[in-house]
Write a protein that holds these residues in place. Structure first.
Motif, PDB file in Angstrom:
ATOM      1  N   LEU A 276      55.743  16.396  30.395  1.00  0.00           N
ATOM      2  CA  LEU A 276      55.258  15.142  29.819  1.00  0.00           C
ATOM      3  C   LEU A 276      55.813  13.933  30.570  1.00  0.00           C
ATOM      4  O   LEU A 276      55.117  12.925  30.727  1.00  0.00           O
ATOM      5  CB  LEU A 276      55.634  15.069  28.342  1.00  0.00           C
ATOM      6  CG  LEU A 276      54.844  16.014  27.427  1.00  0.00           C
ATOM      7  CD1 LEU A 276      55.475  16.072  26.034  1.00  0.00           C
ATOM      8  CD2 LEU A 276      53.384  15.560  27.323  1.00  0.00           C
ATOM      9  N   ALA A 277      57.047  14.030  31.046  1.00  0.00           N
ATOM     10  CA  ALA A 277      57.618  12.919  31.828  1.00  0.00           C
ATOM     11  C   ALA A 277      56.808  12.695  33.106  1.00  0.00           C
ATOM     12  O   ALA A 277      56.492  11.546  33.467  1.00  0.00           O
ATOM     13  CB  ALA A 277      59.080  13.214  32.157  1.00  0.00           C
ATOM     14  N   ALA A 278      56.463  13.787  33.778  1.00  0.00           N
ATOM     15  CA  ALA A 278      55.634  13.670  34.985  1.00  0.00           C
ATOM     16  C   ALA A 278      54.255  13.110  34.645  1.00  0.00           C
ATOM     17  O   ALA A 278      53.679  12.315  35.399  1.00  0.00           O
ATOM     18  CB  ALA A 278      55.504  15.038  35.654  1.00  0.00           C
ATOM     19  N   THR A 279      53.727  13.511  33.487  1.00  0.00           N
ATOM     20  CA  THR A 279      52.413  13.031  33.058  1.00  0.00           C
ATOM     21  C   THR A 279      52.441  11.544  32.752  1.00  0.00           C
ATOM     22  O   THR A 279      51.492  10.814  33.078  1.00  0.00           O
ATOM     23  CB  THR A 279      51.946  13.817  31.816  1.00  0.00           C
ATOM     24  OG1 THR A 279      51.926  15.218  32.119  1.00  0.00           O
ATOM     25  CG2 THR A 279      50.555  13.382  31.385  1.00  0.00           C
TER      26      THR A 279
ATOM     27  N   HIS B 207      50.194   8.815  34.602  1.00  0.00           N
ATOM     28  CA  HIS B 207      49.328   7.950  33.792  1.00  0.00           C
ATOM     29  C   HIS B 207      49.569   6.477  34.108  1.00  0.00           C
ATOM     30  O   HIS B 207      48.617   5.693  34.250  1.00  0.00           O
ATOM     31  CB  HIS B 207      49.577   8.224  32.312  1.00  0.00           C
ATOM     32  CG  HIS B 207      49.001   7.187  31.392  1.00  0.00           C
ATOM     33  ND1 HIS B 207      47.647   7.001  31.220  1.00  0.00           N
ATOM     34  CD2 HIS B 207      49.615   6.246  30.616  1.00  0.00           C
ATOM     35  CE1 HIS B 207      47.439   6.003  30.374  1.00  0.00           C
ATOM     36  NE2 HIS B 207      48.602   5.527  29.999  1.00  0.00           N
ATOM     37  N   LEU B 208      50.829   6.077  34.229  1.00  0.00           N
ATOM     38  CA  LEU B 208      51.135   4.673  34.522  1.00  0.00           C
ATOM     39  C   LEU B 208      50.629   4.281  35.901  1.00  0.00           C
ATOM     40  O   LEU B 208      50.158   3.146  36.109  1.00  0.00           O
ATOM     41  CB  LEU B 208      52.643   4.455  34.426  1.00  0.00           C
ATOM     42  CG  LEU B 208      53.249   4.589  33.017  1.00  0.00           C
ATOM     43  CD1 LEU B 208      54.757   4.435  33.069  1.00  0.00           C
ATOM     44  CD2 LEU B 208      52.639   3.560  32.062  1.00  0.00           C
ATOM     45  N   VAL B 209      50.681   5.213  36.843  1.00  0.00           N
ATOM     46  CA  VAL B 209      50.205   4.933  38.204  1.00  0.00           C
ATOM     47  C   VAL B 209      48.690   4.720  38.215  1.00  0.00           C
ATOM     48  O   VAL B 209      48.181   3.734  38.792  1.00  0.00           O
ATOM     49  CB  VAL B 209      50.587   6.068  39.168  1.00  0.00           C
ATOM     50  CG1 VAL B 209      49.881   5.900  40.514  1.00  0.00           C
ATOM     51  CG2 VAL B 209      52.104   6.100  39.375  1.00  0.00           C
ATOM     52  N   VAL B 210      47.939   5.628  37.580  1.00  0.00           N
ATOM     53  CA  VAL B 210      46.476   5.530  37.641  1.00  0.00           C
ATOM     54  C   VAL B 210      45.928   4.465  36.700  1.00  0.00           C
ATOM     55  O   VAL B 210      44.752   4.103  36.793  1.00  0.00           O
ATOM     56  CB  VAL B 210      45.816   6.896  37.295  1.00  0.00           C
ATOM     57  CG1 VAL B 210      46.242   7.958  38.297  1.00  0.00           C
ATOM     58  CG2 VAL B 210      46.141   7.339  35.877  1.00  0.00           C
ATOM     59  N   SER B 211      46.775   3.927  35.803  1.00  0.00           N
ATOM     60  CA  SER B 211      46.316   2.904  34.857  1.00  0.00           C
ATOM     61  C   SER B 211      46.612   1.492  35.340  1.00  0.00           C
ATOM     62  O   SER B 211      46.231   0.521  34.678  1.00  0.00           O
ATOM     63  CB  SER B 211      46.979   3.116  33.487  1.00  0.00           C
ATOM     64  OG  SER B 211      46.618   4.352  32.935  1.00  0.00           O
TER      65      SER B 211
END
Length: 394
Positions: A381-384, A388-392
């Protein structure tokens, strides 16, 4: 004059045309979860090992993962009600084959057939909802339809497990009956919808965008983090809740929590940007895994029971709550390719669930304590969250 809906005529949101889609997802929800608790009975009846019986679930997941994008692409120009009805009919037929199977190969073939219908149905339903619903109402519309899937977890799965005590075939027949009812309602009451044709190359072009592909990987990450623990929830919670009825009750609570999470984020996604809502959900899931892992190190039996149930229910709320903002975000990234993108999202779900189950199984085989799976889930989940923050980013 057809009854085809257009973007101009659909201005207000109504649950009425979506009711039967929710019934269809309800039947899919029962099918997706109930077999887990019936594997020993299936194995005994079909004269195979429990491991072989478990491959009936793997066959469904893998078929859906790989066939979903292909079927979504092939049918992307079909009229949507026809696509949904055809997919649901194949799904129902597949479950009937499983329910009436006299041999393992027949049951296996039935699961593959059900998966072909189910993966297309899931993508077509989500794409339909996004297409016919005004942007400001998409969150609660998707929440309502996906609520059928989550309600099945809360109500249908426990009922299916109880019915399955007499015969494992009865839940399969129940799924087929519910699917048939939904099919009749869809043919009778669901408005037609023809998506803009365009060229197939134009519909496939968004799939080359790194942001879209990264967002699909976020879906896989969420499911991998979930199924690392959910698949082995009985091992994690079993020491504190040894009676079988306790686990059924806890699963019921998990389903209720998932449905509540889905309902809440569905409305939030209509008021706030979907990526922001998803960020909050992902952080909650991550913190829940970390704090749950710490709590399960306690020595008090009462504390372990309370922590275990609290962790499991909050995980259910987070998993249920992640679905709607993620689909709203994906639909907004490529509205012209909704059918294909939703099919790919379904594949990302199946692959993430399979990956999570595999990671959890390997960890247990290597000697990790069941409670230690929460730590693995936290890493995933940490990697996710980072992805998520990168692609958002704007």
């Amino acid at each position: 004059m057809t009854d085809t809906c257009t973007a101009e005529t659909v201005e207000e949101f109504s649950y009425r045309p979506l009711v039967w889609l929710a019934v269809a997802t309800f039947s899919m929800g029962i099918d997706g979860y109930v077999l887990t608790g019936l594997l020993p009975a299936i194995a005994a009846d079909l004269h195979v090992s429990v491991a072989a019986a478990g491959q009936l679930m793997s066959a469904f997941a893998l078929t859906a993962a790989f066939a979903g994008p292909v079927l979504g692409t092939v049918t992307s120009r079909w009229e949507r009600r026809t696509t949904i009805a055809a997919a649901l009919a194949v799904f129902v037929l597949g479950n009937l084959v499983v329910g009436l199977a006299t041999t393992y190969p027949i049951a296996f073939a039935g699961r593959v057939l059900a998966a072909l219908g189910g993966c297309l149905l899931n993508a077509a339903v989500s794409g339909y909802v996004i297409a016919v619903t005004p942007v400001r109402h998409r969150g609660k519309a998707l929440s309502f339809v996906l609520g059928g899937l989550l309600t099945a977890t809360a109500l249908g799965v426990p009922v299916g497990l109880v019915i399955g005590q007499s015969s494992w075939r009865y839940p399969m027949i129940l799924v087929a009956v519910m699917g048939t009812i939904a099919l009749a309602g869809i043919l009778r009451g669901l408005p037609r919808r023809q998506l803009p044709h365009g060229r197939l190359t134009d519909q496939l072009r968004p799939l080359g965008r790194p942001r879209l592909l990264g967002s699909l990987l976020v879906t896989s990450g969420i499911l991998a983090g979930s199924f690392t623990c959910f698949t082995y929830a009985v091992l994690i919670l079993g020491p504190s809740f040894p009676a079988g009825w306790m686990i059924v009750a806890i699963m019921f609570g998990y389903g209720v929590a998932s449905a509540l999470g889905n309902a809440i984020t569905g409305r939030l996604a209509d008021r706030f940007p979907a990526p922001r809502v998803l960020t909050v959900v992902l952080i909650v899931l991550l913190l829940n895994s970390v704090l749950g892992l710490a709590g399960l190190m306690l020595t008090s039996a009462t504390a372990l029971a309370v922590v275990g149930v609290s962790w499991f229910f909050l995980q259910g709320a987070g998993n249920g709550g992640a679905a709607v903002p993620q689909q709203v975000r994906l639909g907004g990234l490529a509205p012209e390719s909704a059918a294909i993108v939703m099919a790919l999202n379904g594949s990302a779900i199946s692959l993430g669930a399979a990956l999570g189950s595999a990671v959890g199984g390997l960890a247990l085989t290597a000697g990790t304590a069941p409670s230690g799976l929460l730590g693995l889930a936290a890493v995933i989940l940490a990697a996710t969250v980072v992805l998520h923050l990168v692609v958002s980013r704007p």
